[in-house]
Enzyme design. Structure first.
Site, PDB file in Angstrom:
ATOM      1  N   HIS A   1      46.413-142.641  30.566  1.00  0.00           N
ATOM      2  CA  HIS A   1      46.972-142.970  31.872  1.00  0.00           C
ATOM      3  C   HIS A   1      48.342-143.631  31.759  1.00  0.00           C
ATOM      4  O   HIS A   1      49.010-143.834  32.767  1.00  0.00           O
ATOM      5  CB  HIS A   1      46.015-143.845  32.690  1.00  0.00           C
TER       6      HIS A   1
ATOM      7  N   HIS B   1      56.013-153.096  31.933  1.00  0.00           N
ATOM      8  CA  HIS B   1      55.304-154.370  31.784  1.00  0.00           C
ATOM      9  C   HIS B   1      55.337-154.789  30.320  1.00  0.00           C
ATOM     10  O   HIS B   1      54.850-154.058  29.456  1.00  0.00           O
ATOM     11  CB  HIS B   1      53.844-154.227  32.232  1.00  0.00           C
TER      12      HIS B   1
END
Ligand SMILES: *[C@@H]1O[C@H](CO)[C@@H](O)[C@H](O)[C@H]1NC(C)=O
Ligand SMILES: *[C@@H]1O[C@H](CO)[C@@H](O)[C@H](O)[C@H]1NC(C)=O
Ligand SMILES: *[C@@H]1O[C@H](CO)[C@@H](O)[C@H](O)[C@H]1NC(C)=O
Length: 273
Positions: A95, A140
């Site tokens: 993902h 991130h």
């Protein structure tokens, strides 16, 4: 039973076993980003008991950083980053794509605590929004302290000139595109190349944006929106196995949380032009 019925039965059994097989393959991915799939963001908290916070947590991420809720402060001070080049691996997690530093890549210091840099990964479109606006990409940078608490630094991107850090990695990302759980050696990667471009940042307490949605994560979201090329976003998107249109969790309720925006005061500004 005549031959026709028999063939029909065989056909039915065969198609049934086909369905079963494809479902089992699907199940290998424990969660996804598709609303209504049963494994989408609204159901993450029901998939495993340890994932409950995804549904009932009170301080979840991402959120919308709306101006009315944000308090401008200078007391937080500049984000203290002390990174160094270090060996890393690149992994296709299905993902998302994750760059993981295998040796000590340095740390950030938040309110007197050191958080060591572990890895970075990308979401598209962005997970955090600013005044309701979603951007094209968000990286991130995940850090952890000695008590295993996380601090994440997020940087937002809009389509424009290529991002130089991603440009360094394009070849490697291409080589793991379409693979499942493949991990390759990326060599020495300098986290300082992940530029912030501004001292201003948002600060709030939130969670991991993927299961188990662990809370007490110190979030730092860089105020300046940087640029990335359309091709770079497309490559990150197409490289991941699920080939879905997006891997961004919807924004979560802010509840009673304090949202801060750090802005250096004039005094500090004059010392660091
Ligand atoms: C990276 O790994 C290689 C091979 O293991 C090693 O020779 C090199 O010193 C490492 N570099 C850094 C900066 O850690
Ligand atoms: C910063 O650290 C001080 C002392 O450890 C603590 O009292 C304070 O609550 C912390 N502030 C934040 C925002 O975490
Ligand atoms: C932090 O996590 C590591 C690896 O999962 C574990 O071995 C260690 O005991 C944890 N430390 C604390 C303070 O929870």
């Amino acid at each position: 039973m005549n031959i026709f019925c028999y063939s029909l039965l065989v056909l039915l059994l065969a198609s049934h076993s086909c369905l079963t097989t494809s479902q089992e393959v699907e199940d290998e991915k424990e969660f996804d980003y598709i609303k209504g799939s049963g494994k989408g963001p609204e159901d993450w908290g029901d998939i495993h008991e340890e994932w409950q916070l995804c549904n009932n947590g009170e301080m979840q991420s991402p959120i919308d950083l709306m101006h009315e809720r944000v308090q401008v402060v200078s007391h937080l001070g500049r984000l203290k980053r002390s990174y160094k080049p270090s060996n890393a691996t690149l992994k296709n997690r299905g993902h998302d794509i994750m760059l993981k530093w295998v040796d000590d890549a340095g740390s950030i210091n938040v309110n007197g605590t050191d958080y060591e840099l572990q890895q970075c990964h990308w979401h598209s479109p962005s997970e955090h929004t600013i005044n309701g606006r979603r951007y094209d990409l968000e990286v991130h940078m995940v850090h952890q302290n000695s008590e295993n608490k996380s601090a994440v630094v997020g940087i937002l991107y809009t389509i424009g000139r290529p991002d130089t850090f991603l440009s360094e990695l394009m070849g490697h990302i291409k080589s793991i595109a379409g693979t499942h759980e493949k991990e390759i050696v990326a060599g020495v990667i300098d986290p300082r190349h992940l530029k912030m471009g501004s001292r201003k940042y948002y600060r709030y307490l939130g969670s991991l944006t993927t299961p188990p949605c662990t809370e007490d994560v110190v979030w730092t979201l860089v105020r300046k929106v940087r640029t990335v090329s359309r091709e770079q976003v497309r490559l990150l998107r197409q490289a991941v196995e699920d080939n879905a249109e997006m891997n961004a969790r919807p924004t979560q309720a802010v509840n009673e949380r304090e949202l801060l925006l750090y802005r250096p005061n004039i005094h500090e500004e004059s010392f660091n032009p």
